[in-house]
Design a protein around this motif. Sequence first.
Motif, mmCIF file in Angstrom:
data_model
loop_
_atom_site.group_PDB
_atom_site.id
_atom_site.type_symbol
_atom_site.label_atom_id
_atom_site.label_comp_id
_atom_site.label_asym_id
_atom_site.label_seq_id
_atom_site.Cartn_x
_atom_site.Cartn_y
_atom_site.Cartn_z
ATOM 1 N N LYS A 212 14.783 -9.699 13.348
ATOM 2 C CA LYS A 212 16.109 -9.823 12.737
ATOM 3 C C LYS A 212 16.243 -11.113 11.945
ATOM 4 C CE LYS A 212 18.735 -7.089 15.998
ATOM 5 N NZ LYS A 212 19.816 -7.088 16.972
ATOM 6 N N SER A 213 17.085 -11.065 10.948
ATOM 7 C CA SER A 213 17.484 -12.238 10.148
ATOM 8 C C SER A 213 16.364 -12.856 9.326
ATOM 9 C CB SER A 213 18.109 -13.316 11.046
ATOM 10 O OG SER A 213 19.228 -12.797 11.711
ATOM 11 N N GLY A 214 15.321 -12.110 9.044
ATOM 12 C CA GLY A 214 14.250 -12.633 8.210
ATOM 13 C C GLY A 214 14.008 -11.821 6.956
ATOM 14 N N GLY A 215 14.894 -10.866 6.684
ATOM 15 C CA GLY A 215 14.731 -10.042 5.497
ATOM 16 C C GLY A 215 13.859 -8.818 5.702
ATOM 17 N N GLY B 198 0.845 -1.186 0.000
ATOM 18 C CA GLY B 198 0.000 0.000 0.000
ATOM 19 C C GLY B 198 0.879 1.233 0.000
ATOM 20 N N SER B 199 0.274 2.405 -0.053
ATOM 21 C CA SER B 199 1.066 3.633 -0.092
ATOM 22 C C SER B 199 1.700 3.959 1.253
ATOM 23 C CB SER B 199 0.204 4.801 -0.555
ATOM 24 O OG SER B 199 -0.858 5.004 0.350
ATOM 25 N N SER B 200 1.109 3.527 2.347
ATOM 26 C CA SER B 200 1.675 3.817 3.665
ATOM 27 C C SER B 200 1.928 2.557 4.484
ATOM 28 C CB SER B 200 0.765 4.763 4.444
ATOM 29 O OG SER B 200 -0.489 4.145 4.672
ATOM 30 N N GLN B 201 1.681 1.382 3.913
ATOM 31 C CA GLN B 201 1.899 0.131 4.644
ATOM 32 C C GLN B 201 2.210 -1.005 3.680
ATOM 33 O OE1 GLN B 201 -1.134 -0.953 7.505
ATOM 34 N NE2 GLN B 201 -0.719 -3.106 7.255
ATOM 35 N N TRP B 202 3.217 -1.781 4.037
ATOM 36 C CA TRP B 202 3.510 -3.041 3.350
ATOM 37 C C TRP B 202 3.354 -4.158 4.363
ATOM 38 C CZ3 TRP B 202 8.418 -3.163 -0.251
ATOM 39 C CH2 TRP B 202 8.223 -2.309 -1.341
ATOM 40 N N VAL B 203 2.909 -5.305 3.907
ATOM 41 C CA VAL B 203 2.833 -6.504 4.747
ATOM 42 C C VAL B 203 3.805 -7.523 4.154
ATOM 43 C CG1 VAL B 203 1.349 -8.333 5.642
ATOM 44 C CG2 VAL B 203 0.426 -6.020 5.343
ATOM 45 N N CYS B 204 4.676 -8.066 5.018
ATOM 46 C CA CYS B 204 5.740 -8.965 4.576
ATOM 47 C C CYS B 204 5.707 -10.261 5.376
ATOM 48 C CB CYS B 204 7.105 -8.325 4.803
ATOM 49 S SG CYS B 204 7.265 -6.692 4.114
ATOM 50 N N GLN B 205 6.207 -11.319 4.744
ATOM 51 C CA GLN B 205 6.323 -12.608 5.420
ATOM 52 C C GLN B 205 7.777 -13.072 5.321
ATOM 53 O OE1 GLN B 205 3.956 -15.817 3.809
ATOM 54 N NE2 GLN B 205 3.895 -16.807 5.817
ATOM 55 N N THR B 206 8.339 -13.465 6.450
ATOM 56 C CA THR B 206 9.716 -13.953 6.477
ATOM 57 C C THR B 206 9.754 -15.405 6.010
ATOM 58 O OG1 THR B 206 9.566 -14.758 8.746
ATOM 59 C CG2 THR B 206 10.234 -12.445 8.442
ATOM 60 N N PRO B 207 10.937 -15.914 5.678
ATOM 61 C CA PRO B 207 11.051 -17.318 5.283
ATOM 62 C C PRO B 207 10.537 -18.288 6.355
ATOM 63 C CG PRO B 207 13.023 -16.145 4.644
ATOM 64 C CD PRO B 207 12.204 -15.192 5.481
ATOM 65 N N ARG C 42 18.792 5.784 12.706
ATOM 66 C CA ARG C 42 18.854 4.692 13.677
ATOM 67 C C ARG C 42 17.888 3.609 13.244
ATOM 68 N NH1 ARG C 42 14.816 4.271 17.354
ATOM 69 N NH2 ARG C 42 13.266 5.902 17.266
ATOM 70 N N MET C 43 18.124 2.418 13.767
ATOM 71 C CA MET C 43 17.238 1.302 13.440
ATOM 72 C C MET C 43 17.350 0.244 14.517
ATOM 73 S SD MET C 43 19.329 -0.481 10.357
ATOM 74 C CE MET C 43 21.094 -0.547 10.447
ATOM 75 N N TYR C 44 16.263 -0.468 14.699
ATOM 76 C CA TYR C 44 16.289 -1.674 15.525
ATOM 77 C C TYR C 44 15.188 -2.592 15.027
ATOM 78 C CZ TYR C 44 12.205 -0.192 18.285
ATOM 79 O OH TYR C 44 10.944 0.183 18.689
ATOM 80 N N CYS C 45 15.386 -3.870 15.213
ATOM 81 C CA CYS C 45 14.401 -4.841 14.713
ATOM 82 C C CYS C 45 13.982 -5.869 15.762
ATOM 83 C CB CYS C 45 14.933 -5.585 13.492
ATOM 84 S SG CYS C 45 15.028 -4.581 12.012
ATOM 85 N N ASN C 46 14.654 -5.935 16.896
ATOM 86 C CA ASN C 46 14.321 -6.903 17.944
ATOM 87 C C ASN C 46 13.961 -8.267 17.379
ATOM 88 O OD1 ASN C 46 14.824 -4.834 19.704
ATOM 89 N ND2 ASN C 46 12.731 -4.551 20.341
ATOM 90 N N ASP C 47 12.691 -8.643 17.447
ATOM 91 C CA ASP C 47 12.232 -9.980 17.043
ATOM 92 C C ASP C 47 12.269 -10.218 15.537
ATOM 93 O OD1 ASP C 47 11.656 -10.217 19.740
ATOM 94 O OD2 ASP C 47 9.531 -9.813 19.496
#
Length: 125
Positions: A68-71, A10-19, A61-66
Amino acid sequence: MPTAVILNQGSSQWVCQTPSGSVYSLLIDDEWSEIQIRNSTGKQVGEFEFKSLDPDYKLMRMYCNDAKSGGIGRAVLQFFKATTGADIYASPPDGQVRHDQSHLTEDAPGFVAKMIAEGLIKGYC
């Protein structure tokens, strides 16, 4: 490096799925200064902050906590570039805090180096 699959753009939101099957929503604010990462329950688990360099942007700055490592970090940068059309830069990985308070900590230097190699981040500034 793992790649998340974009399920919805979407224009203000993407939904993603990790492997691994985890689903995350990426939400950009109206000023294009922040993308929040939320898990499938809506809990914020990460954030990328950007600063305008007009016409480009700097990753502050960035952080991903849970997430990480899924793209997901790669997907955040793809979303930001698709939304803004701008190049992204980052602080050099020398451990110094810049006058604008940006710096790379923990595993960010390695991530940024990989994203520069892939062309998602233009370089250091």
